[in-house]
Design a protein around this motif. Structure first.
Motif, PDB file in Angstrom:
ATOM      1  N   ILE A 182      13.618   3.629 -10.147  1.00 46.05           N
ATOM      2  CA  ILE A 182      13.956   3.610  -8.723  1.00 46.05           C
ATOM      3  C   ILE A 182      13.398   2.333  -8.115  1.00 46.05           C
ATOM      4  O   ILE A 182      12.378   1.806  -8.589  1.00 46.05           O
ATOM      5  CB  ILE A 182      13.390   4.863  -8.008  1.00 46.05           C
ATOM      6  N   THR A 183      14.067   1.808  -7.101  1.00 41.16           N
ATOM      7  CA  THR A 183      13.618   0.582  -6.433  1.00 41.16           C
ATOM      8  C   THR A 183      13.249   0.896  -4.990  1.00 41.16           C
ATOM      9  O   THR A 183      14.031   1.508  -4.262  1.00 41.16           O
ATOM     10  CB  THR A 183      14.721  -0.493  -6.459  1.00 41.16           C
ATOM     11  N   VAL A 184      12.053   0.483  -4.598  1.00 41.31           N
ATOM     12  CA  VAL A 184      11.579   0.675  -3.231  1.00 41.31           C
ATOM     13  C   VAL A 184      11.952  -0.557  -2.408  1.00 41.31           C
ATOM     14  O   VAL A 184      11.614  -1.688  -2.766  1.00 41.31           O
ATOM     15  CB  VAL A 184      10.057   0.880  -3.194  1.00 41.31           C
ATOM     16  N   VAL A 185      12.653  -0.332  -1.301  1.00 49.43           N
ATOM     17  CA  VAL A 185      13.038  -1.404  -0.387  1.00 49.43           C
ATOM     18  C   VAL A 185      12.352  -1.161   0.957  1.00 49.43           C
ATOM     19  O   VAL A 185      12.693  -0.206   1.661  1.00 49.43           O
ATOM     20  CB  VAL A 185      14.570  -1.460  -0.187  1.00 49.43           C
TER      21      VAL A 185
ATOM     22  N   ASP B  99       0.828  -1.211   0.000  1.00 52.89           N
ATOM     23  CA  ASP B  99       0.000   0.000   0.000  1.00 52.89           C
ATOM     24  C   ASP B  99       0.859   1.258   0.000  1.00 52.89           C
ATOM     25  O   ASP B  99       0.517   2.256  -0.645  1.00 52.89           O
ATOM     26  CB  ASP B  99      -0.921   0.000   1.222  1.00 52.89           C
ATOM     27  N   ALA B 100       1.983   1.221   0.733  1.00 52.56           N
ATOM     28  CA  ALA B 100       2.871   2.384   0.777  1.00 52.56           C
ATOM     29  C   ALA B 100       3.472   2.658  -0.598  1.00 52.56           C
ATOM     30  O   ALA B 100       3.584   3.811  -1.024  1.00 52.56           O
ATOM     31  CB  ALA B 100       3.972   2.155   1.804  1.00 52.56           C
ATOM     32  N   ALA B 101       3.866   1.589  -1.301  1.00 53.70           N
ATOM     33  CA  ALA B 101       4.439   1.764  -2.640  1.00 53.70           C
ATOM     34  C   ALA B 101       3.380   2.251  -3.630  1.00 53.70           C
ATOM     35  O   ALA B 101       3.678   3.048  -4.531  1.00 53.70           O
ATOM     36  CB  ALA B 101       5.040   0.450  -3.122  1.00 53.70           C
ATOM     37  N   ILE B 102       2.141   1.788  -3.468  1.00 45.89           N
ATOM     38  CA  ILE B 102       1.048   2.265  -4.319  1.00 45.89           C
ATOM     39  C   ILE B 102       0.843   3.765  -4.111  1.00 45.89           C
ATOM     40  O   ILE B 102       0.661   4.529  -5.065  1.00 45.89           O
ATOM     41  CB  ILE B 102      -0.254   1.489  -4.018  1.00 45.89           C
TER      42      ILE B 102
ATOM     43  N   MET C 212      11.997   2.542   2.560  1.00 45.59           N
ATOM     44  CA  MET C 212      10.679   2.890   3.073  1.00 45.59           C
ATOM     45  C   MET C 212      10.425   2.218   4.422  1.00 45.59           C
ATOM     46  O   MET C 212      10.023   1.053   4.481  1.00 45.59           O
ATOM     47  CB  MET C 212       9.595   2.492   2.074  1.00 45.59           C
ATOM     48  N   PRO C 213      10.668   2.903   5.524  1.00 45.17           N
ATOM     49  CA  PRO C 213      10.341   2.340   6.831  1.00 45.17           C
ATOM     50  C   PRO C 213       8.848   2.453   7.094  1.00 45.17           C
ATOM     51  O   PRO C 213       8.158   3.279   6.503  1.00 45.17           O
ATOM     52  CB  PRO C 213      11.138   3.214   7.796  1.00 45.17           C
ATOM     53  N   ARG C 214       8.364   1.610   8.001  1.00 41.97           N
ATOM     54  CA  ARG C 214       6.933   1.619   8.292  1.00 41.97           C
ATOM     55  C   ARG C 214       6.474   2.968   8.834  1.00 41.97           C
ATOM     56  O   ARG C 214       5.386   3.449   8.505  1.00 41.97           O
ATOM     57  CB  ARG C 214       6.595   0.517   9.298  1.00 41.97           C
ATOM     58  N   SER C 215       7.325   3.594   9.648  1.00 41.77           N
ATOM     59  CA  SER C 215       6.937   4.867  10.246  1.00 41.77           C
ATOM     60  C   SER C 215       6.760   5.964   9.215  1.00 41.77           C
ATOM     61  O   SER C 215       6.055   6.935   9.432  1.00 41.77           O
ATOM     62  CB  SER C 215       7.988   5.308  11.271  1.00 41.77           C
ATOM     63  N   GLY C 216       7.425   5.807   8.053  1.00 42.23           N
ATOM     64  CA  GLY C 216       7.283   6.809   6.996  1.00 42.23           C
ATOM     65  C   GLY C 216       6.688   6.199   5.758  1.00 42.23           C
ATOM     66  O   GLY C 216       6.915   6.656   4.652  1.00 42.23           O
TER      67      GLY C 216
END
Length: 278
Positions: A116-119, A23-26, A145-149
């Motif tokens: 770009i690659t999201v980790v 969901d964060a990447a979306i 991408m940490p959960r907090s952000g």
């Protein structure tokens, strides 16, 4: 040109990637109006060749069971990405089989054909070696991408870590699409009590950003006995920074790049999204 082609990295074992990261990447792809693809690493544990170990503890049977769990988890992650990513922004969803040690190398090959690659970063997942190979071997930036952000869409304040190096310049260039969306852009450098050498360089970067229609401010962060990474993170937290942009520093040892001290300290406890580039 902006970011148009995002790759989300997920893994199936030993701990599967957090599902919130989809969901964060979306959300990130929606913010950038970009296409989102996914790659799931199905971790495969090789069979043991020691017949005694296999006979005494049934090692290969246990390995087969763990591989089956990994395969099922990978398929669930693929299904979730296919279901939850909107059709208009959905790219390819790919499953790759790899051992734990070969995973990051396989990911780097896929990352080369994306912007770009999201980790995702979550407690219990060691991503340092994945980040190292992606940064130094893909030739593309990565988005930690940490959960907090993990909202992926808030870009009110972007802080660019600047030290005049090639890596910092590369990171800034890669992050221009993010800077253009930000309300505030800060060009920050970490200095000692009497270190004024970066002030002129940061002013030059602010001038360059102005050519792109981006207004930026130069910020001096006193080290106060801290390493650069720790000082940066503390300042980002105090300033309410939503995204940190920094060059990935390292050195070559036996043809392998090793992350430098500032990069390692940032990776140790990130609590906001970070763009890393080399």
């Amino acid at each position: 040109m902006g970011i148009q082609d995002i790759l989300l990295q997920l893994r199936s074992a030993p701990e599967h990637s957090p599902r919130w990261s989809i969901d964060a990447a979306i959300s990130l792809a929606t913010t950038l109006d970009a296409r989102l693809s996914g790659v799931v690493c199905q971790i495969v544990i090789p069979r043991v060749s020691n017949w005694l170990a296999d006979k005494l503890v049934h090692a290969n049977a246990l390995i087969a069971e763990e591989n089956a769990k990994s395969r099922e988890s990978a398929r669930h992650l693929l299904d979730e990405m296919t279901t939850r990513i909107p059709a208009q922004s959905r790219g390819e969803q790919t499953l790759i089989e790899c051992t734990e040690f070969a995973m990051s190398r396989e990911l780097a090959k896929r990352a080369r054909s994306h912007d770009i690659t999201v980790v995702p970063i979550d407690d219990g997942l060691d991503i340092a070696y994945v980040v190292q190979d992606l940064v130094f071997e893909s030739g593309r930036p990565i988005y930690l991408m940490p959960r907090s952000g993990g909202g992926g869409h808030r870009l009110d304040i972007v802080t660019v870590a600047w030290d005049g190096s090639r890596a910092a310049a590369r990171a800034l260039a890669d992050a221009l699409p993010f800077c253009s969306l930000a309300k505030t852009v800060r060009v920050a450098w970490v200095s000692g009590d009497n270190d004024k050498t970066m002030s002129g360089s940061a002013a030059d970067i602010c001038r360059n950003l102005a050519c792109h229609g981006i207004e930026a401010e130069a910020v001096d962060i006193p080290a106060d006995g801290r390493d650069a990474g720790t000082a940066l993170l503390a300042n980002c937290k105090a300033s309410g920074t939503d995204l940190l942009v920094m060059g990935a520093y390292g050195h070559s040892r036996a043809r392998e790049f090793v992350l430098g001290g500032a990069t390692r300290s940032v990776l140790a406890s990130p609590d906001l999204p970070i763009i890393l580039s080399h």
